[in-house]
Design a protein around this motif. Structure first.
Motif, short mmCIF file in Angstrom:
data_model
loop_
_atom_site.label_atom_id
_atom_site.label_comp_id
_atom_site.label_asym_id
_atom_site.label_seq_id
_atom_site.Cartn_x
_atom_site.Cartn_y
_atom_site.Cartn_z
N THR A 299 0.84 -1.20 0.00
CA THR A 299 0.00 0.00 0.00
C THR A 299 0.87 1.25 0.00
OG1 THR A 299 -1.59 -1.20 1.31
CG2 THR A 299 -1.88 1.17 1.19
N LYS A 398 -3.24 0.82 -4.86
CA LYS A 398 -4.66 0.68 -4.51
C LYS A 398 -5.02 1.53 -3.28
CE LYS A 398 -5.71 -3.55 -6.75
NZ LYS A 398 -5.01 -4.80 -6.74
N MET A 399 -4.38 2.70 -3.17
CA MET A 399 -4.60 3.49 -1.97
C MET A 399 -6.03 3.94 -1.82
SD MET A 399 -1.05 5.53 -2.04
CE MET A 399 -1.54 6.61 -0.79
N TYR A 401 -8.61 2.53 -2.59
CA TYR A 401 -9.58 1.45 -2.38
C TYR A 401 -9.43 0.82 -1.01
CZ TYR A 401 -10.21 2.05 -7.34
OH TYR A 401 -10.47 2.60 -8.56
N LYS A 402 -8.64 1.45 -0.15
CA LYS A 402 -8.42 0.83 1.16
C LYS A 402 -8.89 1.75 2.28
CE LYS A 402 -4.74 -2.12 -0.33
NZ LYS A 402 -3.39 -2.00 -0.84
N GLN A 403 -9.18 1.14 3.42
CA GLN A 403 -9.65 1.94 4.54
C GLN A 403 -8.49 2.53 5.32
OE1 GLN A 403 -11.84 -1.10 6.40
NE2 GLN A 403 -13.73 -0.67 5.25
N ILE A 405 -6.52 5.09 4.99
CA ILE A 405 -5.31 5.68 4.40
C ILE A 405 -5.13 7.12 4.92
CG2 ILE A 405 -4.22 6.44 2.25
CD1 ILE A 405 -4.32 3.42 2.49
N SER A 427 -4.85 5.75 -8.05
CA SER A 427 -4.86 4.96 -6.82
C SER A 427 -3.44 4.72 -6.32
CB SER A 427 -5.58 3.64 -7.06
OG SER A 427 -4.86 2.89 -8.01
#
Ligand code: ASP
Ligand code: MG
Length: 452
Positions: A299, A398-399, A401-403, A405, A427
Motif C-alpha cells: 500500500t 490501490k490506496m 480502495y483501502k480503509q 489511508i 490509486s
C-alpha cells in the motif's frame, strides 16, 4: 544480435576520468549494451547556462570557461591527450567562447540550447575514446541525426514517430556492429537546429532511444543504487526499492524522487521496456527494476517531496453554476505551454499547482510563472499566488480502495498545516502541499510511520 540494451550515465557518473572508468566497467559487463547515452560531466551544464544567460562580464566568462576546461582536461589527461580528440574538445571551447560573447550582447533560447549542447557533445567524445582505449569497438554518434524535436527551445518536445524512423535508418545497423556512444538531453528540430529536452532530460533521451530501437532494457546509471523509499540524505532508514510498477515510478518521478526525469517512463511504458536504475560506482549493490508488474504491491511504497511549488488560486468573477471556466483557465495554461500538476476545485475557485523547481524548469532556468501568464489569467479571474510551498507525495498501490489511508497519513503530521490535498485520481498516490519550512519534517515522520 537480438537484444539491445540502452545504458545511460548521468553527470556524476561521467564527472572525471576515474569515475568514467566505472561506466566503462558497466558497459563491458553486459554484452547486450550497444547504445550508451551520456549527460554532460557534472557541473558543466550549469556553467554553460551561466555563460548563455549573457549576464557575465568578460572576466566572469573567462573564469567560467576555465572551469569547463579544467573538467575536460582531467579526462583528457587520463586519456593521454590524443591529438585529434584534444583538438576537437578545444574547438568546442572556442565555440563556447564565441557563443558566450554573443550571449553577452544579446541572448535567446536558441542560443542557450546551442551553448548547453556542448556539454553532452564533449562528454560523449571523451567517453567514446575511453571505451576505445579499453578495447571496445565504440563509435561516437551525433544524436541530432535522430532526436527530432519541435522548436520549443529549452524544453523541446520529441517527435516520436520521426525519431523511430530515423533511428531505424541511422542507428539500428550501426549498433549491431559497434557500441554507439551518444548524447542525452539534446536534439534537433526539422531545420537541423539544436534543441534541448529541458534540464535533466538525458534519462528521457535514453528512454526515447530505447523506444525507437525496440531495446530490451533501458538502464539508468546514477550515483545511488536504485530508487529509495525516500531521499536517504534526509532519512537514514530510507532503503532502495527492488521493484516498482510503471505507475508508481511515474508518480515518484513526477512528484519528487529526483532519480528519474519525470518523462522517462512514458516511452518505456509505450513499448513495455523494463527500466533499471542503479549505481555506476557500485553496480553490484543492485538497483530498482521498473516494470509492468511487480511481485509485491504494498500500500505504501515511498514518500517523496518537491520543493518550489507555486499555488495559484483562481477565483472566477461571476459564475456560480456557469460553465466553461475550467476550460478557459486550462486553455491559458496550454497556450503558455505549462503543465498543471495538482488541481482542486470549489464552486467558484480552482486551485492549481505548477512546478517551478529544477526538474520542471527549462534549460535557461527561468521561472515558469511569467508576467504574461498572470496577465492572461487576470483577464478572466482573480489570481492569488502563493510560493514557498512543498509538495509531498505518498506513493503506493490501490490506496484509494483501502480503509484508513487518510488517518494513517495525516495522524503522523497532525500538527502540520496542510494547504491542499489531491487524492483519488490515481490509486497510486496521495499528494498534498505544506509550507516549505515543514517539508523535511513531514517526510521524516511519514517515513517512520509508513515505511520503516
Ligand atoms: N546535462 C543536462 C542537465 O544537467 C541533462 C542531464 O543531465 O540529464 O540538465
Ligand atoms: Mg543529470
Amino acid at each position: 544480435m537480438n537484444k539491445v540494451c540502452v545504458a545511460k550515465f548521468g553527470g556524476s557518473s561521467v564527472a572525471n576520468y576515474e569515475v568514467m572508468q566505472n561506466c566503462a566497467n558497466v558497459v563491458l559487463s553486459n554484452p547486450d549494451t550497444h547504445i550508451v547515452v551520456l549527460s554532460a560531466s557534472a557541473g558543466v551544464t550549469n556553467l554553460l547556462v551561466d555563460l548563455a544567460n549573457g549576464s557575465l562580464d568578460e572576466k566572469g566568462r573567462e573564469d567560467t570557461i576555465q572551469k569547463i576546461i579544467d573538467i575536460q582536461e582531467n579526462i583528457l589527461e587520463g586519456l593521454g591527450h590524443p591529438k585529434e580528440l584534444t583538438e576537437s574538445i578545444y574547438r568546442h571551447i572556442e565555440y563556447i567562447r564565441s557563443l558566450a560573447h554573443e550571449a553577452s550582447l544579446e541572448t535567446n533560447a536558441a542560443l542557450v540550447d546551442r551553448m548547453v549542447s556542448n556539454g553532452e557533445l564533449m562528454s560523449t567524445k571523451l567517453f567514446a575514446e575511453l571505451l576505445k582505449q579499453r578495447g571496445v569497438d565504440a563509435v561516437w554518434f551525433d544524436v541530432r541525426k535522430i532526436m527530432r524535436t519541435d522548436s520549443n527551445y529549452g524544453k523541446a518536445a520529441p517527435v516520436v514517430e520521426v525519431i523511430r524512423t530515423l533511428a531505424q535508418n541511422e542507428l539500428v545497423d550501426l549498433c549491431r556492429e559497434k557500441i554507439v556512444v551518444t548524447q542525452g538531453f539534446i536534439g534537433a528540430n526539422a531545420d537541423g537546429l539544436t534543441t534541448t529536452l529541458g534540464r535533466g532530460g538525458s534519462d528521457f533521451s535514453a528512454a526515447l532511444i530505447g523506444e525507437a530501437v525496440d531495446s530490451s532494457a533501458i538502464e539508468i546509471w546514477t550515483d545511488v543504487p536504485g530508487i529509495y523509499t525516500t531521499d536517504p540524505r534526509l532519512v537514514s532508514t530510507a532503503h532502495p526499492i527492488p521493484e516498482l510498477t510503471f505507475e508508481e515510478a511515474a508518480e515518484m518521478a513526477t512528484f519528487g524522487a529526483k532519480v528519474l526525469h519525470p518523462a522517462t517512463i512514458q516511452p518505456a511504458v509505450r513499448r513495455n521496456i523494463p527500466v533499471f536504475v542503479g549505481s555506476s560506482k557500485n553496480p553490484r549493490a543492485g538497483g530498482t527494476w521498473i516494470r509492468t508488474k511487480t511481485e509485491s504491491m504494498p500500500t505504501f511504497r515511498a514518500v517523496a517531496m518537491r520543493k518550489n511549488q507555486v499555488l495559484l488560486t483562481l477565483k472566477s468573477f461571476n459564475m456560480i453554476g456557469a460553465c466553461g471556466f475550467m476550460a478557459t483557465v486550462f486553455g491559458i495554461f496550454a497556450k503558455h505551454g505549462l503543465s498543471v500538476d495538482l488541481v482542486t476545485t470549489s464552486e467558484v475557485t480552482v486551485a492549481i499547482t505548477i512546478d517551478n523547481g529544477f526538474s520542471g524548469g527549462s534549460s535557461d532556468g527561468k521561472s515558469l510563472l511569467s508576467e504574461q501568464l498572470l496577465k492572461d489569467l487576470r483577464q478572466v479571474c482573480n489570481v492569488e499566488v502563493e510560493e514557498d510551498l512543498t509538495l509531498i507525495a505518498v506513493i503506493g498501490n490501490k490506496m484509494s480502495y483501502k480503509q484508513g489511508i487518510g488517518s494513517k497519513v495525516f495522524s503522523a503530521i497532525f500538527d502540520v498545516n496542510v494547504r491542499m490535498i489531491s487524492y483519488g485520481a490515481s490509486s497510486h498516490g496521495l499528494c498534498f502541499l505544506v509550507d516549505s519550512k515543514d517539508g523535511d519534517e513531514v517526510i521524516k515522520r511519514l517515513h517512520v510511520h509508513l515505511l520503516d
